[in-house]
Design an enzyme around this catalytic site. Structure first.
Site, PDB file in Angstrom:
ATOM      1  N   SER A 194       1.034  -1.093   0.027  1.00  0.00           N
ATOM      2  CA  SER A 194       0.131   0.100  -0.077  1.00  0.00           C
ATOM      3  C   SER A 194       0.896   1.149   0.173  1.00  0.00           C
ATOM      4  O   SER A 194       1.667   1.560   1.047  1.00  0.00           O
ATOM      5  CB  SER A 194      -0.789   0.021   1.254  1.00  0.00           C
ATOM      6  N   LYS A 223      -0.999  -0.984  -4.331  1.00  0.00           N
ATOM      7  CA  LYS A 223      -2.195  -0.055  -4.176  1.00  0.00           C
ATOM      8  C   LYS A 223      -1.934   1.152  -3.941  1.00  0.00           C
ATOM      9  O   LYS A 223      -0.812   1.550  -3.119  1.00  0.00           O
ATOM     10  CB  LYS A 223      -2.932  -1.105  -2.923  1.00  0.00           C
ATOM     11  N   LYS A 235      -2.624   5.117  -2.895  1.00  0.00           N
ATOM     12  CA  LYS A 235      -3.554   5.870  -2.118  1.00  0.00           C
ATOM     13  C   LYS A 235      -3.882   7.386  -3.124  1.00  0.00           C
ATOM     14  O   LYS A 235      -2.940   7.647  -3.870  1.00  0.00           O
ATOM     15  CB  LYS A 235      -2.866   6.537  -0.768  1.00  0.00           C
ATOM     16  N   ASP A 263      -6.907   3.356  -3.237  1.00  0.00           N
ATOM     17  CA  ASP A 263      -7.714   3.206  -1.987  1.00  0.00           C
ATOM     18  C   ASP A 263      -7.764   4.753  -1.622  1.00  0.00           C
ATOM     19  O   ASP A 263      -6.974   5.437  -1.478  1.00  0.00           O
ATOM     20  CB  ASP A 263      -6.814   2.603  -0.815  1.00  0.00           C
ATOM     21  N   GLU A 295     -11.072   1.003  -3.644  1.00  0.00           N
ATOM     22  CA  GLU A 295     -11.323   1.057  -2.224  1.00  0.00           C
ATOM     23  C   GLU A 295     -11.814   2.174  -1.709  1.00  0.00           C
ATOM     24  O   GLU A 295     -11.203   3.481  -1.762  1.00  0.00           O
ATOM     25  CB  GLU A 295      -9.973   0.427  -1.632  1.00  0.00           C
ATOM     26  N   ASP A 333     -13.704  -0.779   2.996  1.00  0.00           N
ATOM     27  CA  ASP A 333     -12.779  -1.087   4.160  1.00  0.00           C
ATOM     28  C   ASP A 333     -13.659  -0.127   5.276  1.00  0.00           C
ATOM     29  O   ASP A 333     -14.265  -0.853   5.956  1.00  0.00           O
ATOM     30  CB  ASP A 333     -11.688  -0.309   3.745  1.00  0.00           C
ATOM     31  N   LYS A 372     -10.194  -6.387   7.820  1.00  0.00           N
ATOM     32  CA  LYS A 372      -9.112  -6.289   8.813  1.00  0.00           C
ATOM     33  C   LYS A 372      -9.568  -6.947  10.222  1.00  0.00           C
ATOM     34  O   LYS A 372     -10.835  -6.198  10.485  1.00  0.00           O
ATOM     35  CB  LYS A 372      -8.771  -4.899   8.876  1.00  0.00           C
ATOM     36  N   GLY A 388      -4.538  -4.080   6.254  1.00  0.00           N
ATOM     37  CA  GLY A 388      -3.768  -3.784   7.377  1.00  0.00           C
ATOM     38  C   GLY A 388      -3.885  -2.627   8.099  1.00  0.00           C
ATOM     39  O   GLY A 388      -4.579  -1.528   7.357  1.00  0.00           O
TER      40      GLY A 388
HETATM   41  O1  OSB Z   1      -7.102   2.505   4.479  1.00  0.00           O
HETATM   42  O2  OSB Z   1      -6.091   0.385   4.325  1.00  0.00           O
HETATM   43  C1  OSB Z   1      -6.269   1.420   4.675  1.00  0.00           C
HETATM   44  C2  OSB Z   1      -3.112   1.961   7.007  1.00  0.00           C
HETATM   45  C3  OSB Z   1      -3.574   2.428   7.997  1.00  0.00           C
HETATM   46  C4  OSB Z   1      -5.132   2.699   7.902  1.00  0.00           C
HETATM   47  C5  OSB Z   1      -5.656   2.371   7.030  1.00  0.00           C
HETATM   48  C6  OSB Z   1      -5.073   2.099   5.807  1.00  0.00           C
HETATM   49  C7  OSB Z   1      -3.897   1.584   5.835  1.00  0.00           C
HETATM   50  C8  OSB Z   1      -3.263   1.114   4.568  1.00  0.00           C
HETATM   51  C9  OSB Z   1      -1.989   0.476   4.667  1.00  0.00           C
HETATM   52  O3  OSB Z   1      -3.289   1.242   3.493  1.00  0.00           O
HETATM   53  C10 OSB Z   1      -2.052  -1.142   4.796  1.00  0.00           C
HETATM   54  C11 OSB Z   1      -1.037  -1.878   5.852  1.00  0.00           C
HETATM   55  O4  OSB Z   1       0.313  -2.011   5.062  1.00  0.00           O
HETATM   56  O5  OSB Z   1      -1.008  -2.065   6.975  1.00  0.00           O
HETATM   57 MG    MG Z   2      -8.246   1.128   3.048  1.00  0.00          MG
END
Ligand code: OSB
Ligand code: MG
Length: 383
Positions: free
Chosen positions: A147, A173, A175, A201, A226, A251, A275, A303
């Site tokens: 991510s 992925k 952001k 995302d 996402e 999510d 998660k 995560g």
């Molecule tokens: O939106 O998936 C998310 C990390 C912290 C809070 C929200 C998100 C994320 C990530 C990182 O996208 C995913 C990871 O490697 O833990």
């Molecule tokens: Mg997310």
């Protein structure tokens, strides 16, 4: 008749700080330091249970925060769990009356799953497979993606994407947020070619009154988009999914098995980011796993930038057969200067993480490091 379990003789909750190598920037803002809540149990035979509650320190992802999770774990979740446990199924049931506060519940429940696995001389993944009613069904490795946060430039983003793919990661992925979307996605798609799995995302940063950028993203063959819209709006996501070829993934909107049921019934998504912390624990995650398999939607393990203690639980969960897409599971070596497990896990050259088979958590916890990084601690049993 369940085997008699040794009583829990020590139980504590800590807040531990983990400095990130660099801030993680998303549609909800920047996260600079991870403060996570670590739950530890020990039974009379010396078996160890470890769990992590990993909401963010701020309330801009979901209402949960590190401070709230610490307080709920100390004042409510752990006392209720100790009274009902140590069977993890009974713990999950005992924690059900707690509304929201999913991360606190999950961190406490995880410690009891881990203790149970340690006591039975079994790895977490095998215990979860039994819990899901399909013993022996787990995989021995978990395909992994990265991510990638919002970077200062498109060039820096493309460079990091290429580095991770070179290292073997199975998908990327990105952001995105309004103003940082189609340009960076077009550049990355161009750099990686049409067949490498790519997804985005938005962390709920778009409005359903201006879906134009989301409709444009539909043209880049993304594995999913996402959480584009508001964290509490399933109807808006259902309306968007009906317009898009690309799968909408949820999510933030999915915080319980009941939320997933409603989302699937409304066709608000065709992909589920699971998660365990966000849905209230492993028992809830197993129910969601089965729902997604029955509905035939994509399922993958997300995560929260957990330490290795939280990641150990995610890795075990993601080994179950219903997970169809790579997990967000960048290791501490990418995110942090150190981990709370020693040695930490690695992503192999084929982009997977080996599921540990040692009993209990499956990794050695670095208790000295946890002690050094503890900001506050409360003992509920023992000292
Ligand atoms: O939106 O998936 C998310 C990390 C912290 C809070 C929200 C998100 C994320 C990530 C990182 O996208 C995913 C990871 O490697 O833990
Ligand atoms: Mg997310």
């Amino acid at each position: 008749v369940p085997a008699k379990r040794a009583p829990v003789v020590a139980a504590d909750v800590r807040e531990v700080t983990m400095p990130l190598r660099r801030p993680f920037v998303t549609g909800f803002g920047a996260t600079e330091t991870r403060r996570v809540v670590i739950v530890h149990l020990e039974d009379a035979d010396g078996a160890q249970g470890w769990g992590e509650a990993a909401p963010l320190d701020h309330p801009f992802y979901l209402p949960d925060t590190t401070s709230a999770a610490y307080t709920v774990a100390v004042e409510w979740a752990l006392p209720m769990a100790l009274a009902a446990g140590p069977d993890p199924a009974r713990v999950a049931q005992a924690l059900e009356p707690i509304r929201g506060n999913t991360f606190a519940r999950a961190g406490v429940e995880a410690a009891f799953w881990c203790l149970d696995a340690a006591r039975q001389g079994m790895c977490l993944a095998d215990l979860f497979a039994i819990g899901s009613g399909a013993p022996g069904s787990r995989r021995s490795s978990v395909p992994t993606g990265e991510s990638i946060g919002i970077h200062p430039s498109v060039e820096a983003t493309v460079a990091e994407v290429l580095r991770r793919l070179q290292e073997g990661y199975r998908r990327v992925k990105l952001k995105v947020q309004p103003g940082w979307d189609t340009e960076v996605v077009a550049a990355v798609r161009q750099a990686i070619g049409p067949h490498t799995p790519l997804q985005v995302d938005a962390n709920a940063s778009y409005s359903d009154t201006d879906p134009a950028p989301l409709v444009e993203l539909d043209g880049y063959d993304l594995a999913c988009i996402e959480q584009p819209l508001a964290w509490d709006d399933l109807d808006a996501h259902a309306a968007l999914q009906a317009r898009l070829r690309t799968a909408v993934c949820l999510d933030e909107s999915l915080r319980s098995p009941a939320d997933v049921r409603r989302a699937l019934d409304k066709q608000a998504c065709r992909s589920v980011n699971l998660k365990p912390g966000r849905v209230g624990g492993i028992t809830a995650s197993l129910a969601i796993h089965d729902m997604c398999v029955a509905a035939g939607v994509d399922l993958w393990c997300g995560g929260m930038l957990e330490s290795g203690i939280g990641r150990a639980v995610n890795i075990a969960l993601a080994s179950l057969p219903g997970f169809t897409q790579p997990a967000d599971m960048s290791p501490a070596s990418v995110l942090y200067h150190f981990d709370l497990i020693e040695p930490t896990y690695q992503v192999t050259a084929d982009g997977t993480i080996a599921v540990p088979t040692a009993a209990g958590l499956g990794f050695d916890v670095d208790r000295g490091r946890i002690e050094d990084r503890t900001r506050r601690r409360e003992a509920l049993a023992g000292s």
